[in-house]
Scaffold this active site. Structure first.
Site, PDB file in Angstrom:
ATOM      1  N   GLN A 128       0.666  -1.106   0.031  1.00  0.00           N
ATOM      2  CA  GLN A 128      -0.031   0.014   0.017  1.00  0.00           C
ATOM      3  C   GLN A 128       0.898   1.323  -0.024  1.00  0.00           C
ATOM      4  O   GLN A 128       2.052   1.196   0.236  1.00  0.00           O
ATOM      5  CB  GLN A 128      -1.026   0.093   1.201  1.00  0.00           C
ATOM      6  CG  GLN A 128      -0.255  -0.246   2.516  1.00  0.00           C
ATOM      7  CD  GLN A 128      -1.176  -0.241   3.697  1.00  0.00           C
ATOM      8  OE1 GLN A 128      -1.455   0.774   4.538  1.00  0.00           O
ATOM      9  NE2 GLN A 128      -1.648  -1.475   3.801  1.00  0.00           N
ATOM     10  N   HIS A 160       0.173   5.684   1.019  1.00  0.00           N
ATOM     11  CA  HIS A 160      -0.729   6.498   1.447  1.00  0.00           C
ATOM     12  C   HIS A 160      -0.452   8.063   0.808  1.00  0.00           C
ATOM     13  O   HIS A 160       0.651   8.555   0.344  1.00  0.00           O
ATOM     14  CB  HIS A 160      -0.400   6.836   3.020  1.00  0.00           C
ATOM     15  CG  HIS A 160      -0.693   5.741   3.733  1.00  0.00           C
ATOM     16  ND1 HIS A 160      -1.613   5.018   3.607  1.00  0.00           N
ATOM     17  CD2 HIS A 160       0.340   5.086   4.471  1.00  0.00           C
ATOM     18  CE1 HIS A 160      -1.395   3.888   4.396  1.00  0.00           C
ATOM     19  NE2 HIS A 160      -0.384   3.979   4.953  1.00  0.00           N
ATOM     20  N   GLU A 191       3.315   7.739   8.967  1.00  0.00           N
ATOM     21  CA  GLU A 191       3.058   6.784  10.085  1.00  0.00           C
ATOM     22  C   GLU A 191       4.577   6.244  10.548  1.00  0.00           C
ATOM     23  O   GLU A 191       5.493   6.504   9.589  1.00  0.00           O
ATOM     24  CB  GLU A 191       2.145   5.634   9.747  1.00  0.00           C
ATOM     25  CG  GLU A 191       2.573   4.657   8.729  1.00  0.00           C
ATOM     26  CD  GLU A 191       1.787   3.803   8.144  1.00  0.00           C
ATOM     27  OE1 GLU A 191       0.668   4.192   8.129  1.00  0.00           O
ATOM     28  OE2 GLU A 191       2.237   2.525   7.874  1.00  0.00           O
ATOM     29  N   HIS A 237       4.765   0.290   0.836  1.00  0.00           N
ATOM     30  CA  HIS A 237       5.331  -0.616   1.782  1.00  0.00           C
ATOM     31  C   HIS A 237       4.349  -1.638   2.085  1.00  0.00           C
ATOM     32  O   HIS A 237       3.135  -1.574   1.765  1.00  0.00           O
ATOM     33  CB  HIS A 237       5.471   0.476   3.195  1.00  0.00           C
ATOM     34  CG  HIS A 237       4.143   1.382   3.462  1.00  0.00           C
ATOM     35  ND1 HIS A 237       3.981   2.164   2.960  1.00  0.00           N
ATOM     36  CD2 HIS A 237       3.217   0.761   4.607  1.00  0.00           C
ATOM     37  CE1 HIS A 237       2.561   2.651   3.612  1.00  0.00           C
ATOM     38  NE2 HIS A 237       2.520   1.865   4.673  1.00  0.00           N
ATOM     39  N   ARG A 245      -4.101   0.674  -2.231  1.00  0.00           N
ATOM     40  CA  ARG A 245      -3.350  -0.749  -2.420  1.00  0.00           C
ATOM     41  C   ARG A 245      -2.937  -1.029  -3.789  1.00  0.00           C
ATOM     42  O   ARG A 245      -3.325  -0.531  -4.672  1.00  0.00           O
ATOM     43  CB  ARG A 245      -4.345  -1.798  -1.927  1.00  0.00           C
ATOM     44  CG  ARG A 245      -5.013  -1.539  -0.474  1.00  0.00           C
ATOM     45  CD  ARG A 245      -6.144  -2.709  -0.130  1.00  0.00           C
ATOM     46  NE  ARG A 245      -6.423  -2.289   1.384  1.00  0.00           N
ATOM     47  CZ  ARG A 245      -7.329  -1.347   1.634  1.00  0.00           C
ATOM     48  NH1 ARG A 245      -8.238  -0.648   0.924  1.00  0.00           N
ATOM     49  NH2 ARG A 245      -7.452  -1.289   2.855  1.00  0.00           N
TER      50      ARG A 245
END
Length: 404
Positions: A96, A98, A133, A262, A281
């Protein structure tokens, strides 16, 4: 201070034992993938302030400045800007990426304007926020992070010696790095699944062969073979081979910014992120893969992943540096009998014990003992802005707050 009652998300890739062992509870036999701590509307923590389990999101909405502090509300709006999780992966998560903040706002606005239901399986943007993240390993942890240099991937594909991989290796050598990565990823994700399944299966067999030896690709191929075992015939297996394999030891961390592809493959870790659920994804999933939107968001920039180790401050706080304002992760490793540590009270914080026992004491007005909470493994607490707290005991405490 408020003790948090948190939701466990039962995603299929989750471990059946890791989170129960952390919490000291009996396994249910079902996967327990993520323990969420925060005020995300998908699974807000609950607190017993005034009786009853009130969602933390409602408590904050009722008094944003009182709970978050004026500076946080001014910077991020009237909501907790981060989400803390314990993540327990027994099998690979989806590959995936972001979006950045601009892409998230544009994508969310577009889908809202087109009337795409927020719970539709083909919806890409659940909110208008980005999702940087940080993952910190509690056990040995393996993942994929960022693109390997194309020349290095071409050499790996040569070593696998699978005929169907040769065209990809040729592209990786012949084009500029960003173009090569874009062209190969596009080809892999756009390929007919049945047509490419034979190449994926042959690649999996070759990866198992190299993993069993002592050559330079043994450790990487062990990871790829493991992925293929969970996703036989999936083109995402070939996409995964474009990425770096990263192994973290307990206490080491990895930061994942916007556009970096990642996947987490296995292990238990503490994850801190901006308060968002936006995921595009790339494969290794039965869920929707929007290839054009994915290619708009991915950053085709090869780089060696940087493993983060904490920087210890004078107060004993071990800080994991990350280039974002929405969150800041640190930990305290407290020896039994050590002097209490006072925590900065400028911003809201969530405190999570992952080992041993840690006592939180509120210092009322700075000159008297207020409330007291004892956290054991997997238990957490919310501390609102301006609330003065000291920590003591013998255990490991992670601290999630805002970088203001």
């Amino acid at each position: 201070m408020d003790l948090l009652a948190n939701t466990v998300r039962p995603y299929a890739w989750g471990s059946t034992t890791a989170i129960p062992e952390l919490l000291g509870t009996e396994p249910t036999g079902e996967p327990q993938a993520e323990l969420w701590m925060g005020a995300h509307p998908g699974a807000p923590s609950r607190i017993d302030r005034g009786g009853g389990g009130t969602p933390l999101s409602e408590v904050i909405a009722a008094d944003p400045e009182g709970e978050l502090g004026p500076a946080v509300v001014e910077a991020f709006g009237p909501r907790l800007p981060f989400l803390l999780k314990v993540l327990a992966a027994a099998s690979p998560l989806s590959l995936q990426v972001h979006p950045d903040l601009v892409q998230a706002k544009e994508g969310f606005a577009d889908e809202e304007e087109r009337g795409v239901p927020v719970d539709a399986p083909h919806r890409n943007y659940k909110d208008a926020n980005h999702k940087p993240e940080l993952i910190c390993a509690l056990t040995p942890f393996t993942g994929l992070c960022g693109f390997r240099r194309p020349a290095g991937t071409a050499a790996l594909l040569d070593a696998l010696d699978v005929g169907g991989l040769k065209p990809y290796a040729d592209i990786l050598r012949a084009r500029p790095e960003d173009e090569a990565l874009s062209e190969v990823l596009t080809a892999v994700l756009s390929a007919d699944r049945e047509a490419v399944a034979e190449t994926v299966d042959a690649t999996a067999a070759a990866a198992r062969r190299l993993a069993a030896g002592d050559g330079p690709y043994a450790r990487e191929c062990a990871a790829y073979a493991g992925i293929a075992g969970h996703y036989p015939g999936d083109p995402g297996v070939l996409a995964a081979m474009l990425l770096n394999v990263v192994h973290l030891e307990p206490g080491e961390a990895l930061y994942l910014g916007a556009g970096v592809p990642h996947a987490y493959l296995g292990g238990l870790g503490v994850e801190l992120m901006a308060n968002s659920d936006n995921v595009l994804r790339c494969g290794l999933t039965p869920k929707h893969v929007d290839v054009p939107e994915l290619l708009r968001v991915v950053r085709f920039e090869p780089a060696e992943p940087e493993v983060l180790r904490p920087r210890t401050t004078s107060g004993g706080e071990e800080v994991y540096a990350a280039p974002v304002d929405e969150f800041r992760l640190s930990r305290y490793v407290l020896a039994p009998g050590s002097e209490p540590h006072g925590l900065d009270d400028r911003a809201p914080q969530i405190l999570l014990c992952t080992e041993g026992e840690v006592t939180l004491r509120e210092t009322a007005g700075g000159d008297g003992d207020g409330g007291r909470l004892v956290l054991t493994g997997g238990r957490s607490a919310f501390v609102r802005a301006g609330e003065r707290v000291t920590i003591s005991g013998g255990g490991t405490l992670f601290r999630a707050t805002v970088a203001v």
